[in-house]
Design a protein around this motif. Structure first.
Motif, mmCIF file in Angstrom:
data_model
loop_
_atom_site.group_PDB
_atom_site.id
_atom_site.type_symbol
_atom_site.label_atom_id
_atom_site.label_comp_id
_atom_site.label_asym_id
_atom_site.label_seq_id
_atom_site.Cartn_x
_atom_site.Cartn_y
_atom_site.Cartn_z
ATOM 1 N N PHE A 210 -66.948 -63.665 32.387
ATOM 2 C CA PHE A 210 -65.570 -63.534 33.318
ATOM 3 C C PHE A 210 -65.254 -64.199 34.191
ATOM 4 C CE2 PHE A 210 -67.358 -59.662 31.234
ATOM 5 C CZ PHE A 210 -66.087 -58.745 30.672
ATOM 6 N N SER A 211 -65.572 -65.664 34.130
ATOM 7 C CA SER A 211 -65.698 -66.456 35.216
ATOM 8 C C SER A 211 -65.318 -67.894 34.448
ATOM 9 C CB SER A 211 -66.286 -66.632 36.443
ATOM 10 O OG SER A 211 -65.986 -67.491 37.164
ATOM 11 N N GLY A 212 -64.366 -68.585 34.945
ATOM 12 C CA GLY A 212 -64.339 -70.194 34.276
ATOM 13 C C GLY A 212 -63.665 -70.902 35.356
ATOM 14 N N MET A 213 -63.243 -72.026 34.517
ATOM 15 C CA MET A 213 -62.602 -73.052 35.490
ATOM 16 C C MET A 213 -61.158 -72.817 36.149
ATOM 17 S SD MET A 213 -59.573 -74.107 33.728
ATOM 18 C CE MET A 213 -59.494 -75.776 34.268
ATOM 19 N N ILE A 214 -60.716 -71.602 35.669
ATOM 20 C CA ILE A 214 -59.498 -71.108 36.537
ATOM 21 C C ILE A 214 -59.907 -70.547 37.994
ATOM 22 C CG2 ILE A 214 -57.645 -69.716 36.543
ATOM 23 C CD1 ILE A 214 -57.097 -71.913 34.726
ATOM 24 N N ASP A 215 -61.177 -69.760 37.885
ATOM 25 C CA ASP A 215 -61.684 -69.280 38.804
ATOM 26 C C ASP A 215 -62.229 -70.334 39.762
ATOM 27 O OD1 ASP A 215 -61.789 -66.051 38.019
ATOM 28 O OD2 ASP A 215 -62.421 -67.464 36.360
ATOM 29 N N ASN A 216 -62.632 -71.409 39.396
ATOM 30 C CA ASN A 216 -63.285 -72.320 40.404
ATOM 31 C C ASN A 216 -62.315 -73.026 41.083
ATOM 32 O OD1 ASN A 216 -65.605 -72.062 39.346
ATOM 33 N ND2 ASN A 216 -65.544 -73.468 37.896
ATOM 34 N N ALA A 217 -60.995 -73.098 40.440
ATOM 35 C CA ALA A 217 -59.636 -73.822 40.989
ATOM 36 C C ALA A 217 -59.125 -72.837 42.015
ATOM 37 C CB ALA A 217 -58.730 -74.041 40.103
ATOM 38 N N LEU A 218 -59.451 -71.498 41.957
ATOM 39 C CA LEU A 218 -59.006 -70.792 42.845
ATOM 40 C C LEU A 218 -59.718 -70.588 43.910
ATOM 41 C CD1 LEU A 218 -57.845 -67.619 40.378
ATOM 42 C CD2 LEU A 218 -56.104 -68.815 41.805
ATOM 43 N N ALA A 219 -61.094 -70.463 43.671
ATOM 44 C CA ALA A 219 -61.978 -70.375 44.809
ATOM 45 C C ALA A 219 -61.690 -71.691 45.905
ATOM 46 C CB ALA A 219 -63.289 -70.702 44.138
ATOM 47 N N GLU A 220 -61.339 -72.796 45.404
ATOM 48 C CA GLU A 220 -60.841 -73.977 46.008
ATOM 49 C C GLU A 220 -59.863 -73.779 47.151
ATOM 50 O OE1 GLU A 220 -60.420 -77.259 43.724
ATOM 51 O OE2 GLU A 220 -62.558 -77.439 42.999
ATOM 52 N N ILE A 221 -58.934 -72.959 46.884
ATOM 53 C CA ILE A 221 -57.784 -72.578 47.629
ATOM 54 C C ILE A 221 -57.823 -71.255 48.181
ATOM 55 C CG2 ILE A 221 -56.359 -74.211 46.565
ATOM 56 C CD1 ILE A 221 -54.846 -71.625 45.090
ATOM 57 N N GLY A 222 -59.128 -70.610 48.331
ATOM 58 C CA GLY A 222 -59.660 -69.212 48.948
ATOM 59 C C GLY A 222 -59.103 -68.235 48.254
ATOM 60 N N ARG A 223 -59.097 -68.252 46.810
ATOM 61 C CA ARG A 223 -58.309 -67.103 46.275
ATOM 62 C C ARG A 223 -59.047 -66.588 45.022
ATOM 63 N NH1 ARG A 223 -52.916 -64.682 47.614
ATOM 64 N NH2 ARG A 223 -51.861 -66.327 48.823
ATOM 65 N N GLU A 224 -58.968 -65.614 44.627
ATOM 66 C CA GLU A 224 -59.785 -64.930 43.373
ATOM 67 C C GLU A 224 -58.974 -63.940 42.639
ATOM 68 O OE1 GLU A 224 -63.240 -62.768 44.567
ATOM 69 O OE2 GLU A 224 -61.864 -61.300 45.498
ATOM 70 N N ARG A 225 -59.263 -63.892 41.152
ATOM 71 C CA ARG A 225 -58.447 -63.108 40.331
ATOM 72 C C ARG A 225 -58.879 -61.973 39.742
ATOM 73 N NH1 ARG A 225 -57.897 -66.594 34.599
ATOM 74 N NH2 ARG A 225 -60.104 -67.070 34.572
ATOM 75 N N ARG A 226 -58.534 -61.085 38.867
ATOM 76 C CA ARG A 226 -59.199 -60.077 38.264
ATOM 77 C C ARG A 226 -59.168 -60.467 36.788
ATOM 78 N NH1 ARG A 226 -57.101 -54.810 38.428
ATOM 79 N NH2 ARG A 226 -54.831 -55.583 38.487
ATOM 80 N N VAL A 227 -60.230 -60.657 36.285
ATOM 81 C CA VAL A 227 -60.510 -60.901 34.714
ATOM 82 C C VAL A 227 -61.070 -59.471 34.276
ATOM 83 C CG1 VAL A 227 -61.735 -62.253 32.825
ATOM 84 C CG2 VAL A 227 -60.905 -63.351 35.237
ATOM 85 N N SER A 228 -60.227 -58.766 33.665
ATOM 86 C CA SER A 228 -60.633 -57.634 32.832
ATOM 87 C C SER A 228 -61.134 -57.735 31.685
ATOM 88 C CB SER A 228 -59.548 -56.576 33.143
ATOM 89 O OG SER A 228 -58.454 -56.877 32.239
ATOM 90 N N ILE A 229 -60.634 -58.871 30.940
ATOM 91 C CA ILE A 229 -61.356 -58.921 29.257
ATOM 92 C C ILE A 229 -61.440 -60.220 29.151
ATOM 93 C CG2 ILE A 229 -60.106 -58.969 26.880
ATOM 94 C CD1 ILE A 229 -57.968 -56.973 27.957
ATOM 95 N N SER A 230 -62.612 -60.255 28.299
ATOM 96 C CA SER A 230 -63.313 -61.476 27.822
ATOM 97 C C SER A 230 -63.305 -61.593 26.358
ATOM 98 C CB SER A 230 -64.632 -61.712 28.589
ATOM 99 O OG SER A 230 -65.372 -62.888 28.269
ATOM 100 N N ILE A 231 -62.986 -62.505 25.541
ATOM 101 C CA ILE A 231 -63.246 -62.759 24.524
ATOM 102 C C ILE A 231 -63.626 -64.015 23.881
ATOM 103 C CG2 ILE A 231 -60.987 -60.905 23.795
ATOM 104 C CD1 ILE A 231 -59.597 -63.255 23.441
ATOM 105 N N GLN A 232 -64.044 -64.172 22.723
ATOM 106 C CA GLN A 232 -64.820 -65.634 22.476
ATOM 107 C C GLN A 232 -64.047 -66.278 21.737
ATOM 108 O OE1 GLN A 232 -68.769 -64.874 20.900
ATOM 109 N NE2 GLN A 232 -69.274 -66.912 21.277
ATOM 110 N N SER A 233 -62.891 -65.779 21.186
ATOM 111 C CA SER A 233 -61.948 -66.808 20.153
ATOM 112 C C SER A 233 -60.749 -66.862 20.759
ATOM 113 C CB SER A 233 -61.962 -65.862 18.882
ATOM 114 O OG SER A 233 -60.803 -66.357 17.826
ATOM 115 N N TYR A 234 -60.147 -68.272 20.470
ATOM 116 C CA TYR A 234 -58.782 -68.585 20.871
ATOM 117 C C TYR A 234 -57.765 -67.577 20.004
ATOM 118 C CZ TYR A 234 -59.270 -72.059 24.493
ATOM 119 O OH TYR A 234 -59.865 -72.800 25.374
ATOM 120 N N ALA A 235 -58.186 -67.544 18.731
ATOM 121 C CA ALA A 235 -57.181 -66.900 17.826
ATOM 122 C C ALA A 235 -56.759 -65.573 18.181
ATOM 123 C CB ALA A 235 -57.724 -66.948 16.304
ATOM 124 N N LEU A 236 -57.808 -64.981 18.766
ATOM 125 C CA LEU A 236 -57.532 -63.508 19.243
ATOM 126 C C LEU A 236 -56.690 -63.375 20.434
ATOM 127 C CD1 LEU A 236 -58.121 -60.377 18.492
ATOM 128 C CD2 LEU A 236 -60.416 -60.871 20.035
#
Length: 307
Positions: A210-236
């Motif tokens: 539930f965390s990735g490169m977007i969360d790392n970029a947000l952390a660098e500016i002192g922010r965070e987001r809410r990731v409520s869904i995690s899927i494994q396929s781009y097609a979905l």
């Protein structure tokens, strides 16, 4: 028998074939681009190997006449040289329209989703009897798989390739954020506050994170987001986005295919552009079929623009 076969070389066989077609030492030597003495030496060697004079002077004194044994050899010699020519040219020619070759491209879900929709119909039109497979790469063994021919091409980031592989840049890509058409947020540009307050869909190719490169970029500016869904396929991802109020940040080339159901926006935070490379093993550098496939992938990458 093996010793007698080893005594023959292609030059002797071509000489015999030329003499059968042009039974004149002067004319045959000119066709072979050798001297008459060199031709005479080859004919002497052929007579020794085949235990037959092969050619005798014509009664007119002009040219030579093939012996019955030489004449009997001509049809099989013609077929033999044709087969040898096919053998020599097999590895240096490729006809996609008649090929039944199986091509395998190793690519993670992201580049596969970007390239496959355009590459597959182009491939099928050019090579209707050939087959193509997209497989997930084992990055730790990708160089070995390319070397052994288990995989023809690998699509990945620059750091995913091994030093012994040949690499060529496919494209540079940027991220955009997507939401469904009719989203209650509206269609105004995303603010950083809206971005952080929204529910996010994340693609976790390894599964369940539930965390990735977007969360790392947000952390660098002192922010965070809410990731409520995690899927494994781009097609979905487009299907989930179309039926929820989640937003998702993915490569532009992928999301542009779904603009009929999704609205796209620049993310309200700085995200680095990333590159995708095409990798192959040096042993395939001059293989015509491989060259054809590489050109096709590069063509698709070039025409699949992010505009």
């Amino acid at each position: 028998m093996s010793q007698r076969i080893s005594d023959f070389d292609v030059g002797l066989l071509v000489t015999l074939d030329t003499l059968l077609k042009y039974p004149n030492v002067t004319h045959a030597a000119a066709r072979l681009n050798i001297t008459q003495s060199a031709l005479s030496a080859r004919l002497t060697r052929l007579r020794q190997l085949l235990n037959d004079p092969l050619f005798v002077p014509a009664a007119s004194g002009r040219g030579m006449i093939a012996t019955p044994h030489a004449s009997a050899l001509e049809p099989e010699l013609t077929r033999l040289l044709e087969r040898f020519n096919d053998f020599v040219n097999t590895a240096h020619s490729f006809d996609p329209a008649n090929s039944k070759r199986v091509f395998r491209i190793a690519a993670t879900d992201n580049p596969a989703a970007i390239l496959a929709p355009d590459l597959i119909p182009l491939f099928q039109a050019a090579a209707p009897m050939a087959k193509i497979a997209f497989t997930l790469p084992n990055k730790a063994k990708i160089a070995e798989h390319l070397e052994q021919g288990d995989v023809d091409l690998f699509v990945g980031a620059a750091e995913d390739g091994a030093p012994e592989l040949i690499a060529q840049t496919l494209f540079q890509e940027e991220f955009v954020t997507a939401q469904r058409r009719g989203h209650p947020r509206g269609t105004t540009p995303l603010t950083i506050e809206e971005f952080c307050d929204a529910e996010h869909l994340l693609i976790s190719t390894s599964g369940g994170h539930f965390s990735g490169m977007i969360d790392n970029a947000l952390a660098e500016i002192g922010r965070e987001r809410r990731v409520s869904i995690s899927i494994q396929s781009y097609a979905l991802a487009p299907l989930v986005l179309a039926s929820t109020d989640c937003i998702c940040t993915l490569p532009r080339r992928f999301l542009k295919r779904f603009e009929d159901t999704l609205d796209l926006f620049p993310p309200p935070l700085p995200l680095s552009v990333f590159g995708m490379n095409l990798f192959w093993h040096p042993r395939m550098r001059t293989d015509p079929a491989h060259i054809w496939l590489r050109k096709m992938v590069l063509q698709v990458a070039k025409t699949t623009t992010a505009d």
